[in-house]
Design a protein around this motif. Structure first.
Motif, short mmCIF file in Angstrom:
data_model
loop_
_atom_site.label_atom_id
_atom_site.label_comp_id
_atom_site.label_asym_id
_atom_site.label_seq_id
_atom_site.Cartn_x
_atom_site.Cartn_y
_atom_site.Cartn_z
N SER A 131 0.84 -1.21 0.00
CA SER A 131 0.00 0.00 0.00
C SER A 131 0.87 1.26 0.00
O SER A 131 2.01 1.25 0.47
CB SER A 131 -0.93 0.02 1.22
OG SER A 131 -1.84 -1.06 1.18
N GLU A 187 -4.66 -0.67 0.49
CA GLU A 187 -5.82 -0.72 1.37
C GLU A 187 -5.45 -0.16 2.74
O GLU A 187 -4.34 -0.35 3.23
CB GLU A 187 -6.29 -2.17 1.52
CG GLU A 187 -7.60 -2.35 2.27
CD GLU A 187 -8.15 -3.75 2.13
OE1 GLU A 187 -9.36 -3.95 2.30
OE2 GLU A 187 -7.35 -4.68 1.84
N ASN A 219 -12.93 1.66 5.93
CA ASN A 219 -11.87 0.97 5.18
C ASN A 219 -11.94 1.40 3.72
O ASN A 219 -13.03 1.50 3.13
CB ASN A 219 -12.06 -0.55 5.29
CG ASN A 219 -10.87 -1.33 4.76
OD1 ASN A 219 -9.90 -1.54 5.48
ND2 ASN A 219 -10.94 -1.78 3.51
N ARG A 226 -10.15 0.50 -0.09
CA ARG A 226 -9.29 -0.34 -0.91
C ARG A 226 -9.24 0.24 -2.30
O ARG A 226 -10.28 0.53 -2.90
CB ARG A 226 -9.84 -1.77 -0.97
CG ARG A 226 -8.90 -2.78 -1.67
CD ARG A 226 -9.67 -3.99 -2.18
NE ARG A 226 -10.53 -3.63 -3.29
CZ ARG A 226 -11.75 -4.14 -3.51
NH1 ARG A 226 -12.27 -4.99 -2.66
NH2 ARG A 226 -12.45 -3.77 -4.57
N ASP A 282 -7.15 -10.00 -4.87
CA ASP A 282 -6.71 -9.94 -3.47
C ASP A 282 -5.40 -10.69 -3.28
O ASP A 282 -4.52 -10.24 -2.53
CB ASP A 282 -7.79 -10.52 -2.56
CG ASP A 282 -9.00 -9.61 -2.42
OD1 ASP A 282 -8.84 -8.39 -2.65
OD2 ASP A 282 -10.09 -10.10 -2.10
#
Length: 280
Positions: A100, A119, A148, A150, A222
């Motif tokens: 990230s 994320e 959150n 992403r 993912d």
């Protein structure tokens, strides 16, 4: 021949004559008056210039305040497989997932952040300045919450765990979300609001990947966050296959190897480390 009586006669006609020299000493001459007038004009012009400069400084300061520039920024990056937590100056907490990139901006009128990739979960402390997270043209404005974000090739996914946020994808597209709600925003549009499973959303914070009927294309997206070399679908139609379960993100290669035992697919590993997933 001069007349000895003339001065007395002149004084008799002009009673101020005896005081002429005293008056000259007290009353400025024409030249002195002109010099003083010029000096006064110069002083007035200087005062105007100073006042104009001060006004310009005030206007510039006001413009800067309205524009809200970033006067300093700091980039926080995590490597593949790494997670990182940081506490901001206002007490807010940020947790960053693997691979990230978050830019923390110091601004005059707001607390702003840009999630360039990856994320993060934000636990916001209330303050006088708005708390805004931007990514891919999407802005998430905190209204007192834990949320959150992403950001990847699928767009910007926003899930609210507590409180509420306002998500804006363009000047004409915005949505308010509350705890337990999520959207996917991209290309100036926001998807329909759906239920956000907080345990699934935050599983990455505990080193887990949790899937619940998740399309294979999203599973692969993912997985990709935890490996350097790409993993690709040989046939895009395979992306619709669905997968469930909880897996350890620290053992991502084991998960890749498990795919053929979970779904009707086969995997081929290439010398450069990439993986191709095809049907069987």
């Amino acid at each position: 021949m001069s007349d000895p009586q003339r001065p007395e006669q002149d004084n008799a006609r002009d009673p101020l004559a005896p005081f002429e020299q005293a008056l000259r000493a007290r009353v400025p001459s024409r030249e002195a008056l002109l010099a003083e007038a010029k000096a006064q004009t110069a002083r007035q012009q200087r005062r105007k210039r100073l006042a104009g400069g001060a006004l310009s400084i005030l206007l510039l300061g006001g413009a800067v305040w309205l524009i809200d520039p970033a006067w300093r920024s700091e980039d926080v990056l995590t490597a593949i497989g790494q997670r990182h937590s940081l506490t901001l100056a206002d007490g807010s907490q940020v947790q960053l997932n693997s691979a990230s990139h978050l830019r923390v901006e110091q601004r005059l009128r707001s607390r702003q952040f840009e999630l360039l990739e990856g994320e993060a979960t934000f636990s916001v402390t209330h303050g006088p300045k708005p708390f805004i997270v931007r990514s891919q043209g999407v802005a998430v404005r905190d209204i007192g919450t834990v949320f959150n974000v992403r950001s990847d090739s699928r767009g910007v996914a926003v899930a609210v765990l507590e409180g509420a946020v306002e998500v804006s994808a363009s000047a004409l597209s915005s949505r308010q979300l509350h705890g337990g709600e999520q959207v996917l925003a991209s290309d100036g549009a926001i998807s329909a609001t759906t239920f956000a499973d907080s345990e699934r959303v935050t599983a990455w914070q505990h080193g887990k990947l949790r899937f619940d009927g998740t399309p294979l294309r999203d599973v692969i997206a993912d997985i990709q966050r935890y490996r350097q070399a790409p993993i690709r679908l040989a046939d895009e139609r395979l992306g619709g296959l669905r997968m469930s379960g909880e897996y350890d993100s620290a053992a991502i290669e084991s998960l890749v190897n498990l795919l053929p035992s979970i779904l009707p697919v086969r995997i081929a590993r290439v010398a450069d480390g990439s993986v191709v997933v095809s049907g069987r």
